[in-house]
Design an enzyme around this catalytic site. Structure first.
Site, PDB file in Angstrom:
ATOM      1  N   ASP A 295       0.840  -1.197   0.000  1.00 12.74           N
ATOM      2  CA  ASP A 295       0.000   0.000   0.000  1.00 12.74           C
ATOM      3  C   ASP A 295       0.879   1.253   0.000  1.00 12.74           C
ATOM      4  O   ASP A 295       0.619   2.222  -0.719  1.00 12.74           O
ATOM      5  CB  ASP A 295      -0.908  -0.015   1.232  1.00 12.74           C
TER       6      ASP A 295
ATOM      7  N   HIS B 176      -4.819  -3.249   6.064  1.00 12.29           N
ATOM      8  CA  HIS B 176      -4.614  -3.569   4.639  1.00 12.29           C
ATOM      9  C   HIS B 176      -5.977  -3.963   4.063  1.00 12.29           C
ATOM     10  O   HIS B 176      -6.301  -5.127   3.906  1.00 12.29           O
ATOM     11  CB  HIS B 176      -3.602  -4.714   4.488  1.00 12.29           C
TER      12      HIS B 176
HETATM   13  N1  LIG Z   1      -0.633  -8.135   2.386  1.00 13.85           N
HETATM   14  C1  LIG Z   1      -0.581  -7.902   1.077  1.00 13.85           C
HETATM   15  O1  LIG Z   1      -0.263  -6.776   0.646  1.00 13.85           O
HETATM   16  C2  LIG Z   1      -0.879  -8.992   0.081  1.00 13.85           C
HETATM   17  C3  LIG Z   1      -0.625  -8.784  -1.276  1.00 13.85           C
HETATM   18  C4  LIG Z   1      -0.910  -9.795  -2.184  1.00 13.85           C
HETATM   19  C5  LIG Z   1      -1.464 -10.994  -1.743  1.00 13.85           C
HETATM   20  N2  LIG Z   1      -1.687 -11.178  -0.435  1.00 13.85           N
HETATM   21  C6  LIG Z   1      -2.222 -12.440   0.086  1.00 13.85           C
HETATM   22  O2  LIG Z   1      -1.170 -13.420   0.079  1.00 13.85           O
HETATM   23  C7  LIG Z   1      -1.748 -14.723   0.090  1.00 13.85           C
HETATM   24  C8  LIG Z   1      -1.072 -15.614  -0.951  1.00 13.85           C
HETATM   25  O3  LIG Z   1      -1.316 -15.129  -2.247  1.00 13.85           O
HETATM   26  P1  LIG Z   1      -0.842 -15.947  -3.543  1.00 13.85           P
HETATM   27  O4  LIG Z   1      -1.249 -15.150  -4.723  1.00 13.85           O
HETATM   28  O5  LIG Z   1       0.552 -16.388  -3.404  1.00 13.85           O
HETATM   29  O6  LIG Z   1      -1.825 -17.224  -3.415  1.00 13.85           O
HETATM   30  P2  LIG Z   1      -1.667 -18.645  -4.114  1.00 13.85           P
HETATM   31  O7  LIG Z   1      -2.985 -19.322  -3.985  1.00 13.85           O
HETATM   32  O8  LIG Z   1      -1.032 -18.540  -5.445  1.00 13.85           O
HETATM   33  O9  LIG Z   1      -0.602 -19.360  -3.173  1.00 13.85           O
HETATM   34  C9  LIG Z   1      -0.865 -19.639  -1.850  1.00 13.85           C
HETATM   35  C10 LIG Z   1      -0.102 -20.895  -1.497  1.00 13.85           C
HETATM   36  O10 LIG Z   1      -0.264 -21.121  -0.119  1.00 13.85           O
HETATM   37  C11 LIG Z   1      -0.367 -22.504   0.083  1.00 13.85           C
HETATM   38  N3  LIG Z   1      -0.992 -22.745   1.386  1.00 13.85           N
HETATM   39  C12 LIG Z   1      -2.301 -22.740   1.728  1.00 13.85           C
HETATM   40  N4  LIG Z   1      -2.455 -23.041   3.017  1.00 13.85           N
HETATM   41  C13 LIG Z   1      -1.214 -23.235   3.525  1.00 13.85           C
HETATM   42  C14 LIG Z   1      -0.718 -23.584   4.794  1.00 13.85           C
HETATM   43  N5  LIG Z   1      -1.535 -23.827   5.815  1.00 13.85           N
HETATM   44  N6  LIG Z   1       0.610 -23.693   4.954  1.00 13.85           N
HETATM   45  C15 LIG Z   1       1.454 -23.488   3.934  1.00 13.85           C
HETATM   46  N7  LIG Z   1       1.042 -23.167   2.684  1.00 13.85           N
HETATM   47  C16 LIG Z   1      -0.274 -23.033   2.493  1.00 13.85           C
HETATM   48  C17 LIG Z   1      -1.188 -22.994  -1.097  1.00 13.85           C
HETATM   49  O11 LIG Z   1      -1.018 -24.384  -1.320  1.00 13.85           O
HETATM   50  C18 LIG Z   1      -0.614 -22.142  -2.220  1.00 13.85           C
HETATM   51  O12 LIG Z   1       0.472 -22.792  -2.873  1.00 13.85           O
HETATM   52  C19 LIG Z   1      -3.242 -14.504  -0.135  1.00 13.85           C
HETATM   53  O13 LIG Z   1      -3.916 -14.545   1.113  1.00 13.85           O
HETATM   54  C20 LIG Z   1      -3.310 -13.106  -0.711  1.00 13.85           C
HETATM   55  O14 LIG Z   1      -4.565 -12.491  -0.528  1.00 13.85           O
HETATM   56  C21 LIG Z   1      -1.416 -10.207   0.489  1.00 13.85           C
HETATM   57  O1  LIG Z   2      -6.205  -7.342  -2.891  1.00 12.06           O
HETATM   58  C1  LIG Z   2      -5.905  -8.497  -2.612  1.00 12.06           C
HETATM   59  O2  LIG Z   2      -6.744  -9.336  -2.240  1.00 12.06           O
HETATM   60  C2  LIG Z   2      -4.473  -8.933  -2.760  1.00 12.06           C
HETATM   61  C3  LIG Z   2      -3.548  -8.025  -2.032  1.00 12.06           C
HETATM   62  O3  LIG Z   2      -3.929  -7.855  -0.709  1.00 12.06           O
HETATM   63  C4  LIG Z   2      -3.356  -6.691  -2.716  1.00 12.06           C
HETATM   64  O4  LIG Z   2      -3.499  -5.664  -2.063  1.00 12.06           O
HETATM   65  O5  LIG Z   2      -3.024  -6.678  -3.912  1.00 12.06           O
END
Ligand SMILES: NC(=O)c1ccc[n+]([C@@H]2O[C@H](COP(=O)([O-])OP(=O)(O)OC[C@H]3O[C@@H](n4cnc5c(N)ncnc54)[C@H](O)[C@@H]3O)[C@@H](O)[C@H]2O)c1
Ligand SMILES: O=C(O)C[C@H](O)C(=O)O
Length: 323
Positions: A159, A187
């Protein structure tokens, strides 16, 4: 040669990790002279995919990678970890809010909080990326009674970086010209990207843009950027999230160049309820972060900060059973 640092990464076979791990292995997070041991965690159905990721890391022959392991057991993946990046969890789809993931993801963070408590280095630095990141970080911290809750942080750096980029584009400047950007709160769509303290090349940002742009364009654009990316890409942000995670940990470990935004346990600063994982302006030095105090908060900012604080309080209530 320095001693290797153990970096645990959950969700090792997921989208974010596919950018994140390779950049860490290349030295982008801890520096070009810091070897790492990568400890990757996945769930059983993703272990084959994780094997493939590990094969690719090996094939890069990164000089800094002094070891790499994959496991579906948190206690193995977190063993002696110095840094833990909790990425693994479900991302939201189109039309969802991040808080809709609380039920699906909350349990993951109570299990992992306990496993960190029992297995990680006592000085472990934890960054929660999985959404809803702030409340998941709260859950993890609450389940790790032997660790200081200041060791748990939630990712607001994406952000923060989004806000820098929007303001730089608007003022025809570079992100490096901007100081004192702040994103307060959660967030989520209630976060408050605040340019009232910011300067661009030393000039107050608010003197360079009109108020209407600030309130009705900049703030909602940053607040809803994650959803806009999901709409455009059909998947949630991955490379930019990985980059933000690297920025967050690098600054925490090696020091920040001025103010950055981090989701951290509130100590009551700025009148925010103690304990919730609230994003504050911080400065990092000597491996620690400190909240920047005594900023003047106007009425507009105070209202925005209250809204996002209230959302975090209600998320906390929703997960009370996990705390
Ligand atoms: N805070 C932020 O700014 C931000 C930004 C982008 C994404 N995210 C979040 O990050 C997370 C991951 O996103 P992504 O695009 O990599 O998702 P994704 O689905 O591509 O990958 C997630 C991975 O986590 C694994 N997983 C699920 N449960 C698990 C557990 N208990 N232990 C270990 N691994 C586990 C899954 O098998 C998968 O491979 C999501 O919750 C997404 O919303 C947060
Ligand atoms: O928006 C989402 O769900 C993914 C991530 O938290 C983001 O801000 O891009």
């Amino acid at each position: 040669m320095k001693e290797p640092v153990r970096v645990a990464i959950t969700g090792g076979a997921g989208n974010i990790s596919y950018s994140l791990i390779f950049r860490i292995a290349a030295g982008d997070m801890l520096g070009p002279d810091q070897p790492v041991i990568l400890q990757l965690l996945e769930i059983p159905p993703a272990m084959d995919a994780l094997k493939g990721v590990i094969m690719e890391i090996n094939d890069c022959a990164f000089p800094l990678v002094h070891g790499i392991s994959g496991s579906d057991k948190p206690e193995e993946a977190f063993k002696d970890a110095d840094i833990a990046l909790l990425v693994g969890s479900k991302p939201r789809g189109k039309g969802m809010e991040r808080s809709d993931l609380l039920k699906a993801n909350g349990d993951i963070f109570s299990v992992q909080g306990k496993a960190l408590n029992d297995n990680a280095s006592k000085d472990v630095k934890v960054l929660v990326v999985g959404n809803p990141a702030n409340t998941n970080a709260l859950i993890a911290a609450a389940n790790a009674p032997d660790l200081d809750n200041k060791q748990f942080t939630a990712m607001m750096r994406l952000d923060h970086n989004r806000a820098l980029s929007q303001l730089a584009q608007k003022t025809d400047s570079q992100v490096t010209d901007i100081d004192k950007m702040i994103v307060w709160g959660n967030h989520s769509a209630t976060q408050y990207p605040d340019i009232s303290q910011a300067t661009v090349n030393g000039k107050p940002a608010l003197d360079l843009v009109d108020r209407d742009w600030y309130e009705n364009d900049f703030i909602p654009t940053v607040q809803k950027r994650g959803a806009a990316i999901i709409e455009a890409r059909g998947a949630s942000s991955a490379a930019s999230a990985a980059s933000a995670a690297i920025d967050h940990v690098r600054d925490w470990v090696k020091g920040s160049d001025g103010i950055v935004s981090m989701g951290i346990p509130s100590d009551g600063s700025y009148g925010v309820e103690e304990g919730i994982m609230f994003s504050y302006p911080v400065i990092c030095k000597n491996g620690q972060y400190e909240i920047v105090q005594d900023l003047e908060i106007d009425e507009f900012s105070r209202g925005r900060m209250k809204t996002t604080e209230e959302e975090l309080r209600s998320e906390r209530e929703a997960v009370a059973a996990l705390l």
